[in-house]
Write an enzyme that holds these catalytic residues in place. Structure first.
Site, PDB file in Angstrom:
ATOM      1  N   LYS A  43       0.810  -1.220   0.000  1.00 42.81           N
ATOM      2  CA  LYS A  43       0.000   0.000   0.000  1.00 42.81           C
ATOM      3  C   LYS A  43       0.845   1.273   0.000  1.00 42.81           C
ATOM      4  CE  LYS A  43      -4.089  -1.945  -0.109  1.00 42.81           C
ATOM      5  NZ  LYS A  43      -5.054  -1.767  -1.214  1.00 42.81           N
TER       6      LYS A  43
HETATM    7  C1  LIG Z   1      -3.412  -7.467   3.667  1.00 38.73           C
HETATM    8  C2  LIG Z   1      -3.971  -7.166   2.315  1.00 38.73           C
HETATM    9  N1  LIG Z   1      -3.996  -8.127   1.391  1.00 38.73           N
HETATM   10  C3  LIG Z   1      -4.502  -7.908   0.159  1.00 38.73           C
HETATM   11  C4  LIG Z   1      -5.044  -6.693  -0.194  1.00 38.73           C
HETATM   12  C5  LIG Z   1      -5.643  -6.525  -1.553  1.00 38.73           C
HETATM   13  O1  LIG Z   1      -5.003  -5.575  -2.370  1.00 38.73           O
HETATM   14  P1  LIG Z   1      -5.851  -4.662  -3.342  1.00 38.73           P
HETATM   15  O2  LIG Z   1      -6.557  -3.638  -2.493  1.00 38.73           O
HETATM   16  O3  LIG Z   1      -4.860  -4.050  -4.252  1.00 38.73           O
HETATM   17  O4  LIG Z   1      -6.853  -5.518  -4.040  1.00 38.73           O
HETATM   18  C6  LIG Z   1      -5.047  -5.675   0.762  1.00 38.73           C
HETATM   19  C7  LIG Z   1      -5.678  -4.406   0.480  1.00 38.73           C
HETATM   20  O5  LIG Z   1      -6.171  -3.726   1.332  1.00 38.73           O
HETATM   21  C8  LIG Z   1      -4.477  -5.904   2.032  1.00 38.73           C
HETATM   22  O6  LIG Z   1      -4.438  -4.949   2.978  1.00 38.73           O
END
Ligand SMILES: Cc1ncc(COP(=O)(O)O)c(C=O)c1O
Length: 305
Positions: A43
């Site tokens: 992120k």
């Molecule tokens: C721990 C975790 N895994 C996977 C994701 C998924 O990523 P994306 O938001 O790009 O789909 C997030 C997103 O918030 C996350 O915090």
């Protein structure tokens, strides 16, 4: 040579081939270690893109406010990036957010506001974030609808994967939260290699899988489908039960020395499942999204240590 801007350490994360956790069909499983980013998750990439794009679009200057609604990695990344630009981060979290996360956000310099997780509540946390941005003259970044989220992964994560593997990738597997990662990476890869297989990982029985959305894996959406998700680039949706994701995140730590979080465990489970359907010796890539340090409490509660 030293680097004086910590934001330069965002991205360019390493890729590791797993040797003990083996897919079927002699496939190779490679993991991109996103916990190497400064705050420990993928992120950081989108926070940088979203904040920069807000600065350009709205002419934000030092002391101005950015608002985000998140209880997880994005809250931490947005706080980190906003502070680097001299902006004031206001983070709206659902009331049930762990005490440790709230403490960390405050330590990092965020103003934390508590909202409700129920969409019918007048204090629904996403709506509250929008209202606060309006009242206090700030910008609501909203990772769920912000195109800079997808752009970050299209322009950085995807390009890095493609270059690190010289284009030799047959399948990309990724858990779906906002859908930013799978949409950005999937789109880039398909533009370069039409037959690359893009697999969406989702909690068992989620809305994306056509179910009622009961099983929950932190970071992945279970009850909604994010507007950013481009379903046209997804070849297959694989459901992963929470318990399997949890077990796999422990295997990752113990067998491979990869300190991934629970959604990363879900990504690995998804990769092993899809490998049964791929050509022999295919190369599968997924992300280790964040680290186990965020989930020690959960793991202790759920697993006999
Ligand atoms: C721990 C975790 N895994 C996977 C994701 C998924 O990523 P994306 O938001 O790009 O789909 C997030 C997103 O918030 C996350 O915090």
């Amino acid at each position: 040579m030293s680097v004086t801007d910590i934001m330069r350490f965002i991205g360019n994360t390493p890729i590791l081939e797993l040797t003990r956790i083996r897919p079927f069909n002699n496939c190779r499983l490679l993991v991109k270690l996103e916990y190497f980013n400064p705050t420990g998750s993928h992120k950081d990439r989108i926070a940088l893109y979203m904040v920069k794009s807000a600065i350009e679009k709205y002419g934000l200057k030092e002391g101005d406010i950015v608002v985000e609604a998140s209880s997880g990695n994005t809250a931490i990344s947005v706080t980190f990036i906003a502070k680097r630009f001299g902006l004031i981060p206001i983070i709206v979290v659902p009331k049930a957010t762990s005490v440790n996360k709230v403490r960390l956000l405050k330590l990092m310099g965020a103003e934390v506001v508590f909202g409700n997780e129920d969409p019918s509540s007048p204090n629904y946390y996403l709506k509250l974030a929008e209202d606060i941005a309006k009242e206090r003259g700030g910008v609501f970044l909203n990772q769920y609808a912000n195109p800079a989220n997808v752009r970050a992964h299209y322009e950085t994560t995807a390009v890095e994967i493609w270059n690190q593997l010289n284009g030799s990738i047959d399948c990309f597997v990724m858990g779906v939260g906002t859908g930013g990662t799978i949409t950005g990476v999937g789109r880039y890869l398909k533009e370069r290699k039409r037959d690359v297989v893009i697999v969406a990982v989702t909690p068992k029985g989620s809305k994306l899988a056509g179910g009622p959305g009961i099983d929950r894996i932190e970071g992945l959406l279970h009850k909604d489908i994010a507007p950013l998700l481009d379903r046209s680039i997804i070849d297959k949706v694989i459901e992963v039960p929470y318990s399997e994701a949890l077990d796999m995140s422990l295997r990752l730590v113990r067998d491979e020395g990869v300190l991934g979080g629970i959604s990363s465990g879900a990504n690995i489970v998804g990769a092993l499942k899809i490998s049964k359907e791929l050509e022999p010796r295919s190369t599968i890539v997924t992300l280790i999204v964040d680290s186990i340090f965020r989930y020690i409490d959960l793991l202790e509660q759920n697993i006999m240590m």
